[in-house]
Structure formats: C-alpha cells, structure tokens
Design a protein around this motif. Structure first.
Motif, short mmCIF file in Angstrom:
data_model
loop_
_atom_site.label_atom_id
_atom_site.label_comp_id
_atom_site.label_asym_id
_atom_site.label_seq_id
_atom_site.Cartn_x
_atom_site.Cartn_y
_atom_site.Cartn_z
N THR A 202 0.85 -1.17 0.00
CA THR A 202 0.00 0.00 0.00
C THR A 202 0.89 1.23 0.00
OG1 THR A 202 -1.65 -1.18 1.29
CG2 THR A 202 -1.82 1.23 1.22
N LYS A 203 0.78 2.04 -1.06
CA LYS A 203 1.60 3.24 -1.14
C LYS A 203 1.06 4.30 -0.19
CE LYS A 203 4.57 2.46 -4.59
NZ LYS A 203 6.00 2.74 -4.55
N VAL A 204 1.92 4.84 0.63
CA VAL A 204 1.52 5.90 1.55
C VAL A 204 2.59 6.99 1.56
CG1 VAL A 204 0.23 4.34 3.04
CG2 VAL A 204 2.62 4.80 3.53
N PRO A 205 2.22 8.20 1.91
CA PRO A 205 3.22 9.27 1.98
C PRO A 205 4.21 9.03 3.12
CG PRO A 205 0.97 10.14 1.91
CD PRO A 205 0.87 8.66 2.18
N LEU A 206 5.36 9.66 3.01
CA LEU A 206 6.37 9.57 4.06
C LEU A 206 5.82 10.04 5.39
CD1 LEU A 206 9.30 9.14 5.05
CD2 LEU A 206 9.83 11.43 4.19
N LYS A 207 4.96 11.06 5.35
CA LYS A 207 4.43 11.59 6.61
C LYS A 207 3.62 10.55 7.37
CE LYS A 207 0.32 13.76 4.52
NZ LYS A 207 -0.38 15.05 4.30
N LYS A 208 3.03 9.58 6.65
CA LYS A 208 2.30 8.52 7.34
C LYS A 208 3.25 7.56 8.03
CE LYS A 208 -1.61 5.40 6.87
NZ LYS A 208 -2.70 4.91 6.00
N LEU A 209 4.39 7.30 7.40
CA LEU A 209 5.42 6.47 8.06
C LEU A 209 5.87 7.14 9.36
CD1 LEU A 209 7.44 4.06 7.99
CD2 LEU A 209 8.99 5.57 6.73
N LEU A 210 6.01 8.46 9.31
CA LEU A 210 6.47 9.20 10.49
C LEU A 210 5.45 9.18 11.62
CD1 LEU A 210 8.13 12.32 8.82
CD2 LEU A 210 9.23 10.23 9.64
N LYS A 211 4.21 8.85 11.32
CA LYS A 211 3.18 8.76 12.35
C LYS A 211 3.14 7.39 13.03
CE LYS A 211 0.06 12.19 10.30
NZ LYS A 211 -1.29 12.42 9.70
N MET A 212 3.95 6.45 12.55
CA MET A 212 3.94 5.12 13.11
C MET A 212 4.71 5.06 14.42
SD MET A 212 3.63 2.35 10.30
CE MET A 212 2.13 2.42 9.34
N PRO A 213 4.08 4.64 15.51
CA PRO A 213 4.75 4.61 16.82
C PRO A 213 6.04 3.81 16.82
CG PRO A 213 2.38 4.25 17.07
CD PRO A 213 2.67 4.20 15.60
N MET A 214 6.07 2.70 16.10
CA MET A 214 7.24 1.83 16.16
C MET A 214 8.50 2.54 15.66
SD MET A 214 7.78 -1.96 14.54
CE MET A 214 8.80 -3.12 15.39
N LEU A 215 8.37 3.40 14.65
CA LEU A 215 9.52 4.14 14.13
C LEU A 215 10.15 4.99 15.23
CD1 LEU A 215 11.14 4.90 11.54
CD2 LEU A 215 9.61 6.87 11.35
N TRP A 216 9.34 5.71 15.97
CA TRP A 216 9.83 6.60 17.02
C TRP A 216 10.28 5.81 18.25
CZ3 TRP A 216 10.80 11.27 15.35
CH2 TRP A 216 10.10 11.72 14.22
N GLN A 217 9.62 4.70 18.52
CA GLN A 217 10.06 3.86 19.64
C GLN A 217 11.45 3.30 19.39
OE1 GLN A 217 6.66 1.28 19.36
NE2 GLN A 217 5.75 2.04 21.27
N LEU A 218 11.70 2.83 18.17
CA LEU A 218 13.01 2.31 17.83
C LEU A 218 14.08 3.39 17.95
CD1 LEU A 218 12.18 0.10 14.70
CD2 LEU A 218 12.78 -0.70 17.00
N THR A 392 6.28 -0.29 25.91
CA THR A 392 5.16 0.14 25.06
C THR A 392 5.23 -0.44 23.65
OG1 THR A 392 6.29 2.13 24.21
CG2 THR A 392 5.16 2.32 26.33
N LEU A 393 6.27 -1.23 23.37
CA LEU A 393 6.51 -1.71 22.01
C LEU A 393 5.62 -2.91 21.67
CD1 LEU A 393 8.41 -1.40 19.50
CD2 LEU A 393 9.89 -3.12 20.58
N HIS A 394 5.00 -2.87 20.49
CA HIS A 394 4.19 -3.98 19.98
C HIS A 394 4.72 -4.36 18.60
CE1 HIS A 394 1.30 -3.50 23.25
NE2 HIS A 394 1.29 -2.20 22.99
N THR A 395 5.17 -5.60 18.46
CA THR A 395 5.77 -6.05 17.20
C THR A 395 4.91 -7.02 16.43
OG1 THR A 395 6.95 -7.75 18.46
CG2 THR A 395 8.14 -5.70 17.99
N LYS A 396 3.64 -7.12 16.74
CA LYS A 396 2.76 -8.05 16.04
C LYS A 396 1.79 -7.31 15.12
CE LYS A 396 3.02 -11.72 19.48
NZ LYS A 396 2.30 -12.65 20.35
N ASN A 397 2.16 -6.10 14.73
CA ASN A 397 1.33 -5.32 13.82
C ASN A 397 1.69 -5.66 12.38
OD1 ASN A 397 -0.16 -3.47 12.44
ND2 ASN A 397 0.69 -1.66 13.45
N GLU A 398 0.94 -6.55 11.76
CA GLU A 398 1.27 -7.02 10.42
C GLU A 398 1.17 -5.92 9.37
OE1 GLU A 398 2.54 -9.91 9.70
OE2 GLU A 398 2.43 -10.50 11.79
N ALA A 399 0.44 -4.84 9.68
CA ALA A 399 0.30 -3.76 8.70
C ALA A 399 1.64 -3.13 8.36
CB ALA A 399 -0.64 -2.68 9.24
#
Length: 406
Positions: A202-218, A392-399
């Motif tokens: 699914t193509k999404v803008p970069l700004k949507k990637l930046l909204k993903m909690p896992m990116l900031w948690q890492l 707070t990390l969840h790694t079972k998000n298949e999306a």
C-alpha cells in the motif's frame, strides 16, 4: 541463477560487509585513543576533547536521515561505495590536523562522509537475505562492530606508540581505498527479495510512516542505549589511563575483554531473534538494558582493575543484547521499500546520542575536577529510556510489513 550460486553470493556480500564494518570502526573509534596524545599536543581540556569526539556524531546523525532516503532511492551498493571513499579521505585528512578548530572541521566532514553507510548496509542485508535469516545476518554485522571495537583500541595504541597518531590515520585511510576496490567487484546488486516483498503493498506518503509509533520507539530506544555505548566507548580509554593509571598498551589489551563479551552477546541475540523471540523482542531489549544499568553501577564503584573490566564487560554485553535487537526490528517488521528510510531515522537517534554523550561526560568530568563518578551516573540514568520505551513496544502489527514510501 542457481540456488547454490545465490547462497554463495549472499555470504560473500555478508563477508565483505563484515570487513567493511570493522574498517569503519577502526577509523571511527581510533580517535578515542588518539585523543589522549592529541589533547596533550593541542593543550585540550576534557570538555574540548569530548567535543572533538562528539562533533563527528553531529553531522553523522543528520546524514543518517539523508543517507537512508538516498539508499532507498539509489540502492545500497552506490551509497556504500560513496560513503567508504569519503570517510577514507577524511580519515587521512585527520592526520593533517594542526589545531583544535581544524580537528572540529575535519571531524564534521568525516561524519557527513560516513553517515550513509549504516542504513545502506542494512538495506544490502535486506536485498540479499530473506526475512527469516535477517536477524542472524544483521547480528553478524553488529558482531563486526564489536570486533572493530575490540581491535581498534589495541591497534591504535600500538601504532600511536610506534609511529605517532598522525600516521595512524594515514594508514587507516589508505586501507579504506583498498576496501573500496574490493567492494566494487564483490558487492553485486540483487533485487530478488525486493521483488518478493512487493507482491502486496500500500503506497503511503512519508508523513504517514512518520506517524507510526514503532519508528519513534526504535529511535528512542536506540538513542538511550547508544548514550551508554558511546559514552563508554569514548571515555573508557581515558578513564583507564588517567584514573586507573594503565599505560596505553595495557589499556588497549584490557579493552579486548569487554569487546569479546559483546561479541558473544551479539551472536546469541541474533540466534534468539530468529528462532525464539519473534514477537517478543521487547523482552530482549528490556533485559539487556536492565543488566547494563545494574552492572554499570557496580563498575562505577569497583576499586580494582579486574572488577572494573568484569562489570564493563557485563555492561557492554547487556547493551549489545538491546542494540542488536533494536537494529534487527526494521528488517523484520517494515516493508523493503522503507527499510533504508526507517533505519536512517533510527540511526539518527543513535548518532545524536553519540553527539551528546561524550560532550556531556567531558563537561561533567571537568565540572567535578576530573572525577568520573557523576559522568557514569549520567549513563545509568539514560539506560532507563530503552527499558521504559520497550514496555510500550508492539511487534505483532502485520500492517507494518505492507508499507512503502512514495
């Protein structure tokens, strides 16, 4: 291409990347030893010495973001070759430094040149290994950083004592140019696993990637662990020489022991990630960080060299349990098309830690008239960050596996 040929090729690439990471750490960490004679020659105090080490990470951190994006856009091979050439040039230039200001300028350029390499090497792993093997492949490269750390202190100390700190940088920089030739011929482009991972997307803008909690948690977890990693890596050589009164060669020799402990931790973590910790990676991060914090306390209060080295080894192993897990997560839970970008953001956090930690420790050491206790206390406080964040990390998000940046 036959399966056996593909398998052989991926291990050749892993091998040359392994060696590249070792050279990378020789170039990068040799300053932690060289700063001792450099500080004497240029009359630097601890705050200035810490800034010389930290300034590299300032430009290095910013380049992580750019390098990750460029790696996704132009490919791992191109960015790795460019990065190795640039950092080799600035390694050689370090040997020509004539003042504190010139060192600062060269180290800034050094960070820019080297900044694309971490994300590009992660992308190269994703290009050549299926997801089920990426934990072990990435842990192999992380092991290379521990080997580089292990030999950099003793090699740098021996070369400085025999031929001087300037010739040290000349030799390491020249080695980088030989390495570039090997990479040019051995690091072949591969799109096999990139194609396999693009079947559903699914193509999404970069700004949507930046909204993903896992990116900031890492990024936050890597920041916290890296504060401790870079703080110890930067100041333990000086601590051993000035506070524990070891000569430089003895300091280099004992530094091998914590690095060996880290190497064992890295190999074990890579196996656990692929075999037994899928979906449970946060417990490796929390456990490793907790062990590091406790052992760091005992190291700070140890009176003998033996106990200092023992608890430093446990601290380093704990940090590497957490670090290896954090570095592997983007390869397992993000789409191939955003691995470079996501890894670049994560490395940005780690290198910002590299920019902050040596300078803060140097300032604190100066503030407390050469005492290292408060500086180590700073590291103990910062290790709380990955522990709390991992909860707070969840790694079972298949999306996550179906996301790419347009």
């Amino acid at each position: 291409m036959e399966k056996s040929t593909v398998s052989k090729q991926k291990y050749i690439i892993l091998g040359i990347l392994f060696f590249t990471w070792i050279v990378n750490y020789l170039d990068k960490l040799s300053m932690n030893v060289a700063i001792i004679p450099i500080a004497e020659e240029f009359h630097l105090n601890e705050t200035q010495a810490g800034l010389v080490i930290s300034v590299f990470f300032m430009s290095y951190a910013v380049m992580q973001l750019v390098g990750g994006f460029l790696s996704d856009k132009y490919g791992a091979r191109s960015m790795i070759l460019i990065s190795v050439v640039l950092w080799s040039i600035f390694t050689i230039m370090t040997g020509f430094a004539w003042s504190f200001i010139s060192l600062i300028a060269i180290r800034l350029l050094f960070g820019i040149g080297e900044g694309s390499f971490p994300a590009a090497s992660s992308l190269a792993i994703a290009d050549n290994f299926p997801k089920a093997e990426r934990g072990r492949a990435k842990s192999t490269l992380t092991a290379a950083t521990t080997v580089g750390s292990m030999i950099s202190a003793i090699v740098a100390a021996a070369l400085i004592m025999s031929i001087g700190w300037r010739n040290l940088f000349f030799i390491f920089g020249t080695l980088g140019f030989f390495l570039t030739n090997a990479l040019y011929f051995l690091l072949k482009p591969n799109t096999q696993y990139r194609e396999n991972t693009q079947t559903v997307k699914t193509k999404v803008p970069l700004k949507k990637l930046l909204k993903m909690p896992m990116l900031w948690q890492l990024m936050l977890m890597y920041f916290g662990v890296s504060i401790v990693n870079w703080g110890l890596t930067s100041w333990m050589p000086t601590y051993m020489v000035k506070a524990k009164h070891l000569d430089m060669v003895a300091m280099g020799a004992v530094s091998i022991i914590p690095a060996l402990a880290a190497l064992v931790a890295v190999v074990l973590t890579g196996w656990l990630i692929d075999k037994h910790a899928v979906g449970k990676e946060k417990y490796l991060i929390m456990g490793g960080a907790f062990i590091a914090g406790i052992s760091l306390f005992f190291m700070t209060n140890a009176s003998s060299i033996v106990m200092v080295v023992l608890f430093q080894s446990i601290t380093t192993a704990g940090c590497l349990f957490a670090t290896t897990t954090i570095l592997t997560l983007p390869l397992k839970y993000f789409s191939h098309d955003v691995i470079g970008t996501a890894t670049g953001f994560m490395y940005f956090g780690g290198q910002m830690a590299g920019a902050i930690s040596p300078s803060v420790m140097g300032f604190v050491i100066t503030l407390f008239n050469g005492s290292y206790s408060a500086a180590f206390l700073f590291l103990m406080v910062m290790i709380i960050i990955p522990i709390v964040t991992a909860m707070t990390l969840h790694t079972k998000n298949e999306a996550l596996t179906n996301i790419s940046v347009q």
